[in-house]
Design a protein around this motif. Structure first.
Motif, PDB file in Angstrom:
ATOM      1  N   SER A 276       0.836  -1.199   0.000  1.00 14.75           N
ATOM      2  CA  SER A 276       0.000   0.000   0.000  1.00 14.75           C
ATOM      3  C   SER A 276       0.872   1.250   0.000  1.00 14.75           C
ATOM      4  O   SER A 276       2.082   1.184   0.251  1.00 14.75           O
ATOM      5  N   VAL A 277       0.249   2.384  -0.260  1.00 12.25           N
ATOM      6  CA  VAL A 277       0.981   3.655  -0.215  1.00 12.25           C
ATOM      7  C   VAL A 277       1.563   3.869   1.185  1.00 12.25           C
ATOM      8  O   VAL A 277       2.693   4.335   1.334  1.00 12.25           O
ATOM      9  N   THR A 278       0.815   3.506   2.194  1.00 17.37           N
ATOM     10  CA  THR A 278       1.306   3.644   3.570  1.00 17.37           C
ATOM     11  C   THR A 278       2.547   2.778   3.792  1.00 17.37           C
ATOM     12  O   THR A 278       3.540   3.245   4.381  1.00 17.37           O
ATOM     13  N   ASN A 294       1.825  15.034   2.214  1.00 12.62           N
ATOM     14  CA  ASN A 294       1.936  16.470   1.987  1.00 12.62           C
ATOM     15  C   ASN A 294       3.254  16.839   1.305  1.00 12.62           C
ATOM     16  O   ASN A 294       3.285  17.653   0.375  1.00 12.62           O
ATOM     17  N   ALA A 295       4.359  16.230   1.771  1.00 13.98           N
ATOM     18  CA  ALA A 295       5.662  16.513   1.169  1.00 13.98           C
ATOM     19  C   ALA A 295       5.712  16.016  -0.273  1.00 13.98           C
ATOM     20  O   ALA A 295       6.281  16.680  -1.157  1.00 13.98           O
ATOM     21  N   TYR A 296       5.127  14.864  -0.532  1.00 15.23           N
ATOM     22  CA  TYR A 296       5.127  14.285  -1.879  1.00 15.23           C
ATOM     23  C   TYR A 296       4.358  15.185  -2.844  1.00 15.23           C
ATOM     24  O   TYR A 296       4.823  15.457  -3.962  1.00 15.23           O
ATOM     25  N   ARG A 297       3.228  15.664  -2.419  1.00 16.33           N
ATOM     26  CA  ARG A 297       2.410  16.510  -3.304  1.00 16.33           C
ATOM     27  C   ARG A 297       3.116  17.835  -3.598  1.00 16.33           C
ATOM     28  O   ARG A 297       3.069  18.320  -4.734  1.00 16.33           O
ATOM     29  N   ARG A 298       3.757  18.419  -2.587  1.00 13.92           N
ATOM     30  CA  ARG A 298       4.496  19.672  -2.820  1.00 13.92           C
ATOM     31  C   ARG A 298       5.656  19.450  -3.781  1.00 13.92           C
ATOM     32  O   ARG A 298       5.941  20.294  -4.637  1.00 13.92           O
ATOM     33  N   GLY A 301       3.908  17.539  -7.314  1.00 16.42           N
ATOM     34  CA  GLY A 301       2.716  18.113  -7.909  1.00 16.42           C
ATOM     35  C   GLY A 301       1.569  17.136  -8.087  1.00 16.42           C
ATOM     36  O   GLY A 301       0.625  17.414  -8.841  1.00 16.42           O
ATOM     37  N   GLU A 302       1.622  15.995  -7.420  1.00 19.36           N
ATOM     38  CA  GLU A 302       0.538  15.015  -7.477  1.00 19.36           C
ATOM     39  C   GLU A 302       0.558  14.180  -6.206  1.00 19.36           C
ATOM     40  O   GLU A 302       1.559  14.153  -5.476  1.00 19.36           O
ATOM     41  N   ARG A 303      -0.537  13.490  -5.933  1.00 20.90           N
ATOM     42  CA  ARG A 303      -0.605  12.635  -4.743  1.00 20.90           C
ATOM     43  C   ARG A 303       0.129  11.322  -4.991  1.00 20.90           C
ATOM     44  O   ARG A 303       0.243  10.872  -6.142  1.00 20.90           O
ATOM     45  N   PRO A 304       0.620  10.683  -3.927  1.00 21.58           N
ATOM     46  CA  PRO A 304       1.243   9.363  -4.105  1.00 21.58           C
ATOM     47  C   PRO A 304       0.314   8.373  -4.792  1.00 21.58           C
ATOM     48  O   PRO A 304       0.754   7.579  -5.623  1.00 21.58           O
TER      49      PRO A 304
END
Length: 315
Positions: A276-278, A294-298, A301-304
């Protein structure tokens, strides 16, 4: 989204080829002005994802310019690495004029004015990189329009990887294309430093490289800190901080950057699809899912989950 397409002027009416070429190149790279023959002859092979582009083109003589107004009205937030294959290229950017031969490559910014021209029978490869991807690795990129060696050493490896990426483009998935491009950007940053940094700074760059390598190899360790890096490398924490300050980063920022890069590779790797992503977040050194997301999206520019979904679709 990942595409691999080929287009050529021979598919157009002879009287419209020049105009077609202007429109095609401007749509792929950025808005520019052209001086070329009305019956211009050229061909483009174009592969792209949402992040990177690789372009192989052949063409007749042309003069191309991009002025400040075109930069303002059509910003691209990108660098372009131009690698001549046959014929020389004259390039001017940042008040620097260069003649780029097939043994060289030029790093230019698509968000600064530029002029370039080449003769008949010219062919080249272009690698287009989002600005933030290269700025993260070269936070003190001092100039564009700079010429780098492409025949030997790191430069040759960069050229060979891009050429192989193009030749195998039709058989790649988008996530694979992006992962390879990320590694090419790493090598391009090393090449830029090797070709543009004075010898007195080379030793310091070697220290920074050693720090980056150690952090990359141990990013999965949730207990990794600046103090741990210093102890394992046999240096003081202050020395680690000073070296990383030279490239506008800190131990914690570097560790987070490498953990994010590791997590992205794993999210795109079919061997990790059962996780899983977790689980990927924890296995990549993050102790908190919210902090990771949050860090990944910043950073990307997209969600995991978006990265994972795109990789599954490609697979």
């Amino acid at each position: 989204m990942y595409t691999f397409e080929t287009s050529r002027t021979s598919d157009c009416d002879r009287r419209e080829r020049g105009e077609w070429w202007r429109d095609q190149v401007s749509s792929i790279q950025c808005r520019m002005s052209f001086e070329l023959a009305a019956d211009y002859r050229g061909r483009i092979e174009h592969q792209r994802s949402d992040s990177y582009q690789v372009i192989r083109w052949w063409g007749d003589a042309e003069e191309i310019s991009r002025d400040r107004q075109q930069v303002r009205t059509d910003p691209r937030d990108a660098y372009e690495l131009v690698i001549p294959i046959h014929g020389a290229l004259m390039l001017r950017q940042d008040d620097q004029t260069s003649h780029v031969a097939p043994t060289q490559m030029a790093l230019i910014s698509l968000d600064r004015s530029l002029d370039l021209r080449h003769g008949d029978g010219f062919s080249s490869i272009a690698f287009i990189v989002p600005r933030e991807r290269l700025d993260l690795r070269l936070p003190r990129l001092s100039q564009s329009g700079v010429t780098l060696a492409a025949k030997l050493g790191l430069g040759r490896i960069v050229v060979d990887m891009i050429a192989s990426l193009r030749e195998n483009g039709a058989s790649l998935a988008g996530s694979q294309f992006d992962a390879i491009c990320d590694r090419i950007v790493d090598l391009l940053a090393l090449t830029y430093n090797a070709d543009t940094t004075a010898a007195v700074v080379d030793v310091q760059e070697g220290l920074v490289t050693s720090i980056r390598r150690f952090v990359r190899e141990n990013a999965h360790d949730p207990g990794l800190t600046g103090a741990v890096v210093a102890a394992r490398l046999g240096w003081s924490l202050r020395n680690i901080q000073t070296q990383l300050q030279r490239v506008d980063t800190t131990p914690s920022d570097l560790i987070r950057e490498e953990r994010l890069a590791l997590a992205r590779l794993r999210l795109q790797d079919p061997a990790w699809f059962r996780q899983s992503v977790t689980q990927v977040a924890y296995a990549s050194g993050f102790g908190d899912l919210s902090t990771f997301s949050n860090a990944y999206r910043r950073h990307f520019g997209e969600r995991p989950s978006d990265t994972r979904s795109a990789a599954r679709d490609d697979a």
